[in-house]
Design an enzyme around this catalytic site. Structure first.
Site, PDB file in Angstrom:
ATOM      1  N   ALA A 271       0.850  -1.183   0.000  1.00 58.02           N
ATOM      2  CA  ALA A 271       0.000   0.000   0.000  1.00 58.02           C
ATOM      3  C   ALA A 271       0.886   1.234   0.000  1.00 58.02           C
ATOM      4  O   ALA A 271       2.105   1.142   0.156  1.00 58.02           O
ATOM      5  CB  ALA A 271      -0.931   0.000   1.214  1.00 58.02           C
ATOM      6  N   MET A 272       0.258   2.410  -0.145  1.00 56.98           N
ATOM      7  CA  MET A 272       0.992   3.666  -0.211  1.00 56.98           C
ATOM      8  C   MET A 272       0.241   4.737   0.560  1.00 56.98           C
ATOM      9  O   MET A 272      -0.958   4.902   0.395  1.00 56.98           O
ATOM     10  CB  MET A 272       1.178   4.069  -1.675  1.00 56.98           C
ATOM     11  CG  MET A 272       1.949   5.351  -1.861  1.00 56.98           C
ATOM     12  SD  MET A 272       3.623   5.229  -1.205  1.00 56.98           S
ATOM     13  CE  MET A 272       3.891   6.907  -0.662  1.00 56.98           C
ATOM     14  N   ASN A 274      -0.077   7.974   0.571  1.00 56.28           N
ATOM     15  CA  ASN A 274      -0.298   9.309   0.022  1.00 56.28           C
ATOM     16  C   ASN A 274      -1.266  10.124   0.882  1.00 56.28           C
ATOM     17  O   ASN A 274      -2.301   9.620   1.308  1.00 56.28           O
ATOM     18  CB  ASN A 274      -0.896   9.209  -1.389  1.00 56.28           C
ATOM     19  CG  ASN A 274      -0.251   8.135  -2.209  1.00 56.28           C
ATOM     20  OD1 ASN A 274       0.911   8.221  -2.551  1.00 56.28           O
ATOM     21  ND2 ASN A 274      -1.010   7.097  -2.518  1.00 56.28           N
ATOM     22  N   GLU A 307      -0.529   2.433   7.040  1.00 54.77           N
ATOM     23  CA  GLU A 307      -0.612   3.563   6.117  1.00 54.77           C
ATOM     24  C   GLU A 307      -1.286   4.766   6.777  1.00 54.77           C
ATOM     25  O   GLU A 307      -0.902   5.914   6.520  1.00 54.77           O
ATOM     26  CB  GLU A 307      -1.361   3.163   4.845  1.00 54.77           C
ATOM     27  CG  GLU A 307      -0.784   1.947   4.125  1.00 54.77           C
ATOM     28  CD  GLU A 307       0.709   2.042   3.861  1.00 54.77           C
ATOM     29  OE1 GLU A 307       1.237   3.161   3.690  1.00 54.77           O
ATOM     30  OE2 GLU A 307       1.369   0.991   3.819  1.00 54.77           O
TER      31      GLU A 307
END
Length: 866
Positions: A271-272, A274, A307
């Protein structure tokens, strides 16, 4: 346009931490305007640039594969002789201190198989910018210490892309002629470009809300394909739980009006994080009892939390440069591990985390790719998203938390967040906050960031009956690693307890600080020799060697009140027997059987803990205990002990298997523990050679109301050669052939099976119509699993090496990042016999002869041969 690239092939550039220099130009504001289309997307970027410092260097904007359609400065279009391309970067000589620079470029997302930058995935357009993907979208100083405020406008066909998402909060939207529409998003918090995100597509939303501790209402959304919407409930619960936990434990509150998550099928990572728009590999969002195991559910919970926690430990405070990657990743892994421990069994979670550390990071530390938690150089930064950065980095935070204690650690993290909010910081900044907030001196502890390698601690406990004392002598060594032949002594916190063998009690836990090469600690009041419990809770990521006897280990496996130390004693008892058997020494298997019987029948123990304690160490872990790994001997010894345990305790396994059958699926700790123990019992029952074993396993496979029991039964059957094996594999495939994530389990189970024909089966699965190199999850499910199957991968024919090398070569042309992650198993050739080592080296050399090999694979393969 001038092109100042060299016409000759240059050696790959080595980036060094010592060469860090602050950015020449800052970009306080950036506006991006996207005209989105899978075949051709146009990007108009407007950058407010400000010179940083007194230097007169030109503006350099990184780019990768970009062709500028237009370049403007302060509203004036530049002629072709007023800018240049250098290695893909746009270079403009600018006078003065501040300007507005505009560029227009065109991209082809559907042709972007690297999955970095803007790419297409199952009808969606999405981005991945960490570490250096933003330069594949537009020209920009692509480094984490350039922080900007982003305003993003997107325009697209409304029927094809009805949902338009970006970072921050939505500030406008509307319809346009020709069936098109637009949306504008604004992120008020300065962030590095690696945190930029955009998603466009036909998505459904699981919408919810969260009210922060100060009363702010946050709109939550998990965006997926409409058919997947019912599988997002667990992820939403995990998100709300993690938001509440971060407020309670760290005092960290969410800071935007919306928080969105999007699940995509094609993703290089898990996952990221952002800012405000997390993009996830769908395997870490989608979960229901039919398709997800308990481990999958735990993975969703942990990754969603990870995250989200990055919002503060990664986004509000980011890393100055990529050498500081563990600043955000190590701290955030520690935070997500702590969260998961609070949500479930703290003891079992610690065991699971250490098992992962030993399987991945300890191997990394002992091989050619060993590197410090804060590396000194790299060729390709994507290769440093490693277990050392993440898992070992988390252990460094855990050690500091242990040394400071809960109150001082919280005061120190508060100071860190207050001191560096809105900054690009370093690992040193974090350690200094721990010192200032906790009132400690961590000068020697900093070596954990600087020195690679896993320290080994030799612990000798001596007893003086006349004096009634026990002396614990500790010696530490840190083995040489590439580029670091000589090491200094580390600061190692070791939790210990000395048990009275008669009463089974100890006087309390003590924290010993090992800071020298050799130290002695004396304890008084011991008329009888005590039993040493050391590195309790796995207080330090070290390898402990001791003079404890099998009797001592059996005692601790039955009496130690520290769950991890009790588990560790049981595992060491098994390791000693297995390593002795492999070496042809006389061993006492009965002691292992007795210890397992005692543990499995203790009604006071959590079934999940019992399942962890009685499972045999993996073949890979056993290999780590040997100077030269012998895969065949390890496999034979482990199979023999497994059968002995199965035979000796067969009635017990039958009772456990029957007694832990659940009537209905539940995610309660009790239900999850019962399933885990039931699956271990099934494994031992089948290993016993019982005639009805395959029938019982197939019965569990057929009757299971959840994937945890179904896949465990399938994996047990996959190890054998019964008719039930083939029937179960066919049933599983036909049932889940249209569900990509679950079909990954079908590939993975066969690749990881202890079946005599696994190598051939993997070769056949490589040609299966459902296998593809374009989806990282599918690649990992087959070749990632196979490379982790020590016995099959290291088949003495060398065919396993050839299979993986062929995959790396083919995949490198499609997705270099995923290809590079398959190289390290081949790089461990020094640990194996001469014949296997020669074949592994030959495959690495063959990989390096490939034309146009990526930097990712070149670095991994090249270092593996050094």
């Amino acid at each position: 346009m001038a092109d100042i690239q060299s016409t000759t092939a240059a050696a790959p550039l080595i980036i060094r931490r010592s060469d860090y220099r602050p950015p020449d130009w800052l970009v306080p504001e950036i506006t991006l305007d996207f005209d989105l289309d899978a075949a051709a997307t146009r990007v108009h970027a407007t950058l407010s640039v400000v010179r940083n410092g007194g230097q007169d260097r030109p503006l350099r904007l990184d780019g990768d594969g970009l062709l500028p359609l237009e370049v403007k400065v302060d509203g004036r279009a530049l002629g072709p002789d007023e800018w240049a391309l250098d290695g893909g970067a746009l270079v403009i000589a600018l006078p003065g201190q501040a300007h507005v620079v505009e560029t227009r470029v065109e991209l082809a997302p559907e042709g972007n198989s690297k999955l970095m930058g803007l790419y297409a995935s199952s009808g969606l357009l999405c981005t991945q910018c960490e570490a250096e993907g933003f330069r594949r979208i537009t020209f920009f100083p692509d480094r984490p210490d350039v922080l900007s405020r982003y305003t993003v406008r997107m325009e697209a066909d409304k029927a094809r892309y009805p949902v338009l998402l970006a970072n921050g909060d939505p500030v406008g939207q509307g319809d346009l002629p020709g069936g098109r529409h637009w949306a504008r998003w604004n992120d008020p918090f300065p962030k590095p470009c690696y945190l930029f995100a955009l998603v466009a597509g036909d998505l459904a939303c699981n919408a919810d809300r969260f009210v922060t501790m100060s009363g702010q209402e946050v709109a939550l959304g998990i965006w997926v394909k409409k058919a997947d919407l019912p599988r997002t409930a667990h992820a939403m619960k995990a998100l709300k739980d993690s938001m509440a936990w971060d407020e309670r434990v760290y005092g960290r509150e969410y800071d935007l009006d919306v928080f969105n998550i999007v699940a995509v099928a094609d993703f290089n990572f898990g996952a990221m994080e952002n800012k405000g728009l997390n993009i996830f590999n769908s395997r870490y969002i989608l979960a229901d009892p039919e398709t997800a195991t308990d481990l999958d559910y735990d993975g969703v919970e942990g990754v969603v939390a990870h995250e989200y926690f990055h919002n503060w430990s990664g986004n509000r405070i980011t890393c100055r440069d990529w050498f500081q990657l563990s600043l955000k990743e190590g701290f955030t892994v520690f935070r997500d591990q702590s969260f998961s421990a609070d949500m479930g069994s703290r003891a079992v979670k610690r065991i699971e985390d250490v098992r992962i550390l030993r399987a991945a990071q300890f191997q990394e530390d002992s091989g050619p790719l060993a590197h410090p938690v804060r590396p000194e150089s790299y060729m390709e930064i994507s290769n440093f998203y490693t277990a050392t950065i993440y898992n070992k980095g988390a252990e460094l935070i855990r050690m500091m938390a242990l040394m400071l204690g809960p109150e001082r650690f919280r005061a120190s993290t508060d100071l860190y967040f207050e001191r560096h909010d809105g900054e690009a910081a370093t690992c040193e900044d974090f350690v200094r906050a721990m010192e200032d907030g906790g009132g400690v001196d961590l000068a020697q502890f900093r070596l954990w960031y600087e020195q690679a390698g896993t320290p080994r601690v030799r612990a000798l406990l001596n007893h003086d009956a006349d004096a009634g004392t026990a002396e614990l002598v500790l010696e530490q060594t840190v083995p040489p690693t590439p580029g670091q032949p000589d090491k200094k002594p580390m600061a190692i916190p070791l939790r210990v307890a000395l048990f009275d063998p008669q009463s089974g009690q100890h006087r309390g836990d003590q924290l010993l600080m090992l800071t020298e090469a050799k130290q002695a600690f004396t304890f008084t009041g011991f008329a009888q020799p005590p039993v040493l419990s050391i590195n309790r809770g796995f207080s330090a990521p070290v390898i402990v060697e001791s003079n404890r006897s099998q009797a001592d280990l059996a005692f601790l496996s039955a009496r130690d009140d520290d769950p991890f130390a009790r588990y560790e004693a049981m595992q060491q008892l098994m390791v000693n027997v297995l390593v002795g058997s492999i070496g042809g020494q006389p061993v006492d298997e009965a002691a292992v059987v007795a210890a397992i019987r005692h543990t499995a029948t203790d009604p006071q123990l959590d079934p999940a803990f019992v399942a962890e304690a009685i499972r045999l160490p993996s073949e890979a872990y056993l290999g780590d205990q040997m100077a030269v790994v012998d895969p065949d001997a390890i496999h034979a010894a482990r199979e023999a002990l497994q059968r002995r345990i199965g035979e000796a305790l067969e009635p017990l396994w039958r009772d456990i298997h029957a007694g832990t059958k659940a009537n209905a699926f539940s995610l309660s700790p009790a239900a999850k523990g019962a399933r885990k123990l039931r699956n271990i019992a099934l494994h031992y029952l089948v290993a016993s050679g019982a005639q009805d074993g395959p029938e019982i396993a197939f019965g569990q496979f057929h009757e299971a109301d959840n994937m945890t029991e179904r896949q465990a039964a399938l994996a047990t059957l996959a190890n054998g050669a019964s008719d039930a094996r083939e029937a179960a594999l066919d049933i599983f495939y036909n049932r889940y052939r249209d569900d990509a994530l679950t079909l990954d389990k079908w590939f993975q189970t066969q690749a990881f099976a202890f079946h005599p024909d696994t190598v051939q089966l993997v070769a056949e699965l490589r040609e299966h119509k459902d296998f593809t190199l374009t989806n990282p999850n599918r690649v990992r499910s087959l070749f990632g699993a196979f490379a982790g199957n020590q016995w099959a991968f290291h088949d003495k024919s060398g065919k396993g090496y050839r299979l993986v090398a062929d995959c790396i070569i083919a995949l490198d042309k499609i997705n270099p990042q995923t290809a590079a992650r398959l190289v390290p198993p081949l790089g461990r050739w020094r640990r194996f016999d001469e014949g296997r080592a020669a074949m592994m080296r030959a495959e690495l050399e063959r990989i390096l002869t490939e034309p146009d090999l990526s930097r990712d694979v070149t670095e991994q393969a090249g270092k593996s041969l050094e």
